[in-house]
Design a protein around this motif. Structure first.
Motif, PDB file in Angstrom:
ATOM      1  N   ILE A  62       0.837  -1.203   0.000  1.00 25.80           N
ATOM      2  CA  ILE A  62       0.000   0.000   0.000  1.00 25.80           C
ATOM      3  C   ILE A  62       0.868   1.248   0.000  1.00 25.80           C
ATOM      4  CG2 ILE A  62      -1.664   1.319   1.376  1.00 25.80           C
ATOM      5  CD1 ILE A  62      -2.832  -1.376   2.299  1.00 25.80           C
ATOM      6  N   ALA A  63       1.932   1.205   0.792  1.00 26.50           N
ATOM      7  CA  ALA A  63       2.831   2.363   0.857  1.00 26.50           C
ATOM      8  C   ALA A  63       3.544   2.602  -0.466  1.00 26.50           C
ATOM      9  CB  ALA A  63       3.857   2.154   1.973  1.00 26.50           C
ATOM     10  N   ALA A  64       3.709   1.562  -1.284  1.00 28.93           N
ATOM     11  CA  ALA A  64       4.397   1.698  -2.568  1.00 28.93           C
ATOM     12  C   ALA A  64       3.507   2.269  -3.658  1.00 28.93           C
ATOM     13  CB  ALA A  64       4.941   0.341  -3.005  1.00 28.93           C
ATOM     14  N   GLY A  65       2.206   2.371  -3.386  1.00 31.58           N
ATOM     15  CA  GLY A  65       1.291   2.951  -4.361  1.00 31.58           C
ATOM     16  C   GLY A  65       0.554   1.910  -5.173  1.00 31.58           C
ATOM     17  N   ALA A  66      -0.441   2.365  -5.944  1.00 32.41           N
ATOM     18  CA  ALA A  66      -1.332   1.471  -6.685  1.00 32.41           C
ATOM     19  C   ALA A  66      -0.584   0.593  -7.674  1.00 32.41           C
ATOM     20  CB  ALA A  66      -2.405   2.289  -7.405  1.00 32.41           C
ATOM     21  N   ALA A  67       0.403   1.155  -8.351  1.00 29.58           N
ATOM     22  CA  ALA A  67       1.138   0.373  -9.337  1.00 29.58           C
ATOM     23  C   ALA A  67       1.903  -0.762  -8.668  1.00 29.58           C
ATOM     24  CB  ALA A  67       2.093   1.267 -10.121  1.00 29.58           C
ATOM     25  N   GLY A  68       2.519  -0.455  -7.543  1.00 30.19           N
ATOM     26  CA  GLY A  68       3.252  -1.480  -6.817  1.00 30.19           C
ATOM     27  C   GLY A  68       2.322  -2.567  -6.279  1.00 30.19           C
ATOM     28  N   GLN A  69       1.153  -2.150  -5.797  1.00 28.99           N
ATOM     29  CA  GLN A  69       0.183  -3.128  -5.319  1.00 28.99           C
ATOM     30  C   GLN A  69      -0.232  -4.081  -6.435  1.00 28.99           C
ATOM     31  OE1 GLN A  69      -2.516  -0.022  -3.189  1.00 28.99           O
ATOM     32  NE2 GLN A  69      -2.990  -2.017  -2.283  1.00 28.99           N
ATOM     33  N   ALA A  70      -0.579  -3.509  -7.582  1.00 28.15           N
ATOM     34  CA  ALA A  70      -1.040  -4.325  -8.700  1.00 28.15           C
ATOM     35  C   ALA A  70       0.036  -5.291  -9.153  1.00 28.15           C
ATOM     36  CB  ALA A  70      -1.474  -3.424  -9.855  1.00 28.15           C
ATOM     37  N   ALA A  71       1.295  -4.832  -9.150  1.00 33.41           N
ATOM     38  CA  ALA A  71       2.393  -5.690  -9.594  1.00 33.41           C
ATOM     39  C   ALA A  71       2.576  -6.883  -8.654  1.00 33.41           C
ATOM     40  CB  ALA A  71       3.685  -4.881  -9.690  1.00 33.41           C
ATOM     41  N   LEU A  72       2.538  -6.630  -7.336  1.00 32.49           N
ATOM     42  CA  LEU A  72       2.705  -7.724  -6.382  1.00 32.49           C
ATOM     43  C   LEU A  72       1.529  -8.690  -6.426  1.00 32.49           C
ATOM     44  CD1 LEU A  72       4.268  -5.928  -3.291  1.00 32.49           C
ATOM     45  CD2 LEU A  72       5.277  -7.801  -4.599  1.00 32.49           C
ATOM     46  N   THR A  73       0.308  -8.173  -6.580  1.00 35.02           N
ATOM     47  CA  THR A  73      -0.866  -9.042  -6.703  1.00 35.02           C
ATOM     48  C   THR A  73      -0.730  -9.948  -7.912  1.00 35.02           C
ATOM     49  OG1 THR A  73      -2.361  -7.489  -5.588  1.00 35.02           O
ATOM     50  CG2 THR A  73      -3.366  -9.079  -7.091  1.00 35.02           C
ATOM     51  N   GLN A  74      -0.298  -9.367  -9.033  1.00 32.80           N
ATOM     52  CA  GLN A  74      -0.150 -10.147 -10.253  1.00 32.80           C
ATOM     53  C   GLN A  74       0.948 -11.199 -10.110  1.00 32.80           C
ATOM     54  OE1 GLN A  74       0.555  -7.787 -13.742  1.00 32.80           O
ATOM     55  NE2 GLN A  74       0.474  -9.534 -15.139  1.00 32.80           N
ATOM     56  N   LEU A  75       2.045 -10.826  -9.479  1.00 34.06           N
ATOM     57  CA  LEU A  75       3.134 -11.783  -9.288  1.00 34.06           C
ATOM     58  C   LEU A  75       2.702 -12.956  -8.414  1.00 34.06           C
ATOM     59  CD1 LEU A  75       6.171  -9.368  -8.776  1.00 34.06           C
ATOM     60  CD2 LEU A  75       5.893 -11.023 -10.654  1.00 34.06           C
ATOM     61  N   ALA A  76       2.019 -12.659  -7.307  1.00 37.02           N
ATOM     62  CA  ALA A  76       1.573 -13.723  -6.405  1.00 37.02           C
ATOM     63  C   ALA A  76       0.555 -14.624  -7.089  1.00 37.02           C
ATOM     64  CB  ALA A  76       0.985 -13.128  -5.133  1.00 37.02           C
ATOM     65  N   SER A  77      -0.380 -14.017  -7.819  1.00 32.71           N
ATOM     66  CA  SER A  77      -1.402 -14.791  -8.507  1.00 32.71           C
ATOM     67  C   SER A  77      -0.778 -15.685  -9.576  1.00 32.71           C
ATOM     68  CB  SER A  77      -2.431 -13.855  -9.140  1.00 32.71           C
ATOM     69  OG  SER A  77      -3.392 -14.576  -9.866  1.00 32.71           O
ATOM     70  N   GLY A  78       0.161 -15.131 -10.339  1.00 33.13           N
ATOM     71  CA  GLY A  78       0.819 -15.924 -11.377  1.00 33.13           C
ATOM     72  C   GLY A  78       1.626 -17.063 -10.796  1.00 33.13           C
ATOM     73  N   TYR A  79       2.310 -16.801  -9.700  1.00 30.00           N
ATOM     74  CA  TYR A  79       3.084 -17.850  -9.029  1.00 30.00           C
ATOM     75  C   TYR A  79       2.154 -18.967  -8.570  1.00 30.00           C
ATOM     76  CZ  TYR A  79       5.812 -20.141  -5.336  1.00 30.00           C
ATOM     77  OH  TYR A  79       6.440 -21.069  -4.544  1.00 30.00           O
TER      78      TYR A  79
END
Length: 597
Positions: free
Chosen positions: A185-202
């Protein structure tokens, strides 16, 4: 948990203490591998001795982590391996790569197997939860495709090593949604979306690779579970799901304790301890969730078992009526029963099944008896420990044939029963209770044979009795309602039962009143399904298995009753119970009335 809400703490402790003695035999032990999400204190011995009692885990210390809850439920303690336990997880662990002081998850498993002669206990529950630190490595600049591919391959390697060594039950949780942590959340919306996508893909790649390799693992959908909590925090007892419960916000929860909480109740009111790790309250809910996935298939397996118990009681009532038939010609009979089932003092399940039978029969007056019957009953059962229950209605049609000589007798019967089943499974997750409902059908085909011989010439008659009852029960699969991370789907279930009985029966005929006692030693010749199966609806195509229901093959049955006349009818009133069956007993009462046309 540290500084917990009283209700949640009381429920969690009561559940753990009540369940452990009853269920400790389900698994021979619990062994954990992974990273800080499972670490129960690996680095505690590197902290000052004075603070070790309230520090050393990546949560709101001194809270328990989910692995400790799970281990205690099954009779262990979940302690870290460098302090004598079997939790090998280490904060910072990556799947295949040494990460500073943290051993890789694959190395943890290699070390465990080496210390145990290369063998994995087939009766133990193993957990492999890893990959989060590999995702963080990608977020820090490591190449995404190769890093994730290596991590996924490492999970397959880890599970494969355990499987090859003999492990049968391997729990493999997926990664939580790392995009909704305070750091993201502290990293901003783009960072959130990137981590969500990485976890989901993994997650998708990991479960896909395990399935392709042919490994049957027990999934745990922490990705969706965490999202469900964040979507409705108050439901699960949280008031803050975006900030850290430990101060300072930029610090690690490894040294977090009540003196550094953001609020006095941070352990239970905050979802996160620090920027990425769950609080004690979140770990308690995660343990509840894991238990629901592990125990759900076993609860479903109760349904065909219960049908078999009711079927045996029904067959006994029919067989006993045939033996009581007197006089030539056409007659009728009707009976009611109340069958009770209670296992592990009600902690596993208990229920009552009132039922009725009505039949007509014919006798030639020289010992030959034949007839048919119809029956209806309904089992209402409670799974115990606030886990829901089920109702099971049975409609039966059958026939019987018997011959009774001066000393010897024999009778046979066959029946078909249609089952209508409704199951309500409740999942306790902290203060929240989810209800998953499902309906299905089934049937029970039964064939029975009984025989005996009576010694004596006067009022007292006694002699051996023997019986054999075969039942084949099938229950169609069903899918639970309330789609979420805890909703399960069950495949078809089949249960074969062949019970042989051998014992002695005695009666005393006074003319108008005939008391009797029958005691048999019974043996189940068929093996119950070794495993119970289900699948998570949010992880489709990945069916898993857990240990099935285990009942004693040998037990005793005692029936005490009396036959007498009432209002011009023949009555048979009695009670039955099983004994010497570890974990529980089946009890019942019955009344049969008979008359002529």
């Amino acid at each position: 948990m540290s500084a917990p809400r009283p209700l949640r703490s009381a429920l969690a402790v009561a559940l753990a203490l009540a369940a452990a003695p009853a269920l400790a035999g389900e698994y021979s032990g619990t062994v954990f591998f992974g990273d800080s999400l499972t670490d129960s204190g690996h680095f505690r011995n590197q902290l000052p001795e004075s603070v070790r009692p309230v520090t050393g885990k990546f949560t709101t210390n001194p809270s328990l982590v989910w692995a400790e809850y799970l281990a205690r439920y099954y009779g262990g303690d979940g302690a870290t391996d460098n302090q004598g336990g079997e939790n090998y997880a280490q904060g910072g662990s990556r799947v295949t790569v040494q990460n500073g002081a943290a051993e890789s998850t694959v190395s943890q498993i290699t070390r465990y197997l080496a210390a145990n002669g290369g063998q994995a206990d087939p009766g133990a529950l193993y957990t492999v939860w890893t990959g989060a630190n590999d995702i963080f490595a990608v977020a820090a600049g490591a190449p995404a495709q190769s890093t994730i591919a290596t991590a996924v391959g490492g999970v397959v390697q880890a599970v494969g090593a355990l499987d090859a060594a003999g492990a049968r039950y391997i729990l493999v949780p997926n990664l939580p949604d790392m995009g909704i942590t305070p750091n993201a959340i502290a990293a901003g919306a783009a960072g959130q979306a990137a981590l969500t996508q990485l976890a989901s893909g993994y997650n998708t790649a990991m479960y896909g690779a395990l399935a392709q390799a042919g490994y049957r693992v027990i999934p745990l959908d922490t990705f969706n579970m965490l999202r469900e909590i964040v979507a409705s925090p108050a439901t699960y007892g949280f008031r803050n799901v975006t900030q850290t419960g430990c101060l300072p916000p930029s610090g690690s929860s490894l040294t977090c304790n009540p003196t550094s909480y953001a609020a006095a109740d941070a352990a239970s009111a905050y979802l996160f301890a620090d920027g990425v790790h769950p609080s004690g309250g979140a770990h308690a809910i995660l343990a509840d969730y894991a238990l629901s996935v592990l125990e759900g298939p076993r609860l479903a397996a109760v349904v065909p078992h219960s049908a078999a118990v009711v079927g045996r009681s029904r067959a006994e009532q029919v067989a006993h009526h045939v033996g009581a038939r007197r006089g030539a010609g056409l007659g009728w009979w009707g009976g009611v029963r109340g069958d009770g089932q209670r296992y592990e003092h009600g902690d596993f399940y208990d229920g009552m099944a009132p039922s009725g039978l009505f039949g007509v029969d014919w006798s030639d007056g020289n010992g030959l008896v034949a007839g048919g019957f119809l029956g209806y009953g309904r089992m209402d059962a409670d799974f115990g420990q606030r886990r829901g229950g089920f109702t099971q209605a049975d409609s039966t049609i059958g026939g019987f044939l018997g011959w009774y000589g001066e000393k010897a007798w024999v009778n046979a019967q066959a029946s078909y029963t249609r089952l209508d089943i409704d199951v309500d499974r409740e999942v306790v997750m902290g203060p929240a209770v989810r209800r998953h409902s499902g309906s299905t059908d089934g049937d029970n085909t039964a064939v029975g044979l009984a025989a005996g011989y009576g010694f004596g010439e006067g009022a007292l008659r006694h002699g051996p009795v023997a019986g054999l009852l075969w039942q084949k029960i099938g229950v169609d699969g069903w899918t639970e309602s309330n789609l979420s991370s805890s909703a399960l789907a069950y495949p078809d279930q089949d249960l074969d039962s062949l019970v042989g009985s051998l014992g002695w029966q005695a009666s005393f005929d006074t003319g108008d009143f005939v008391p009797y006692l029958r005691a048999t030693w019974d043996h189940e010749f068929e093996d119950a399904p070794a495993e119970a199966r289900a699948s998570l609806q949010t992880v489709p195509g990945l069916e898993y298995a857990v240990p099935g229901l285990v009942q004693d093959d040998d037990f005793a049955t005692v029936v005490l009753g009396a036959r007498f006349g009432v209002f011009g009818l023949q009555a048979d009133l009695g009670a039955r119970t099983t004994a010497e069956r570890k974990g529980g007993a089946d009890n019942g009462v019955f009344l049969t009335l008979a008359g002529g046309f």
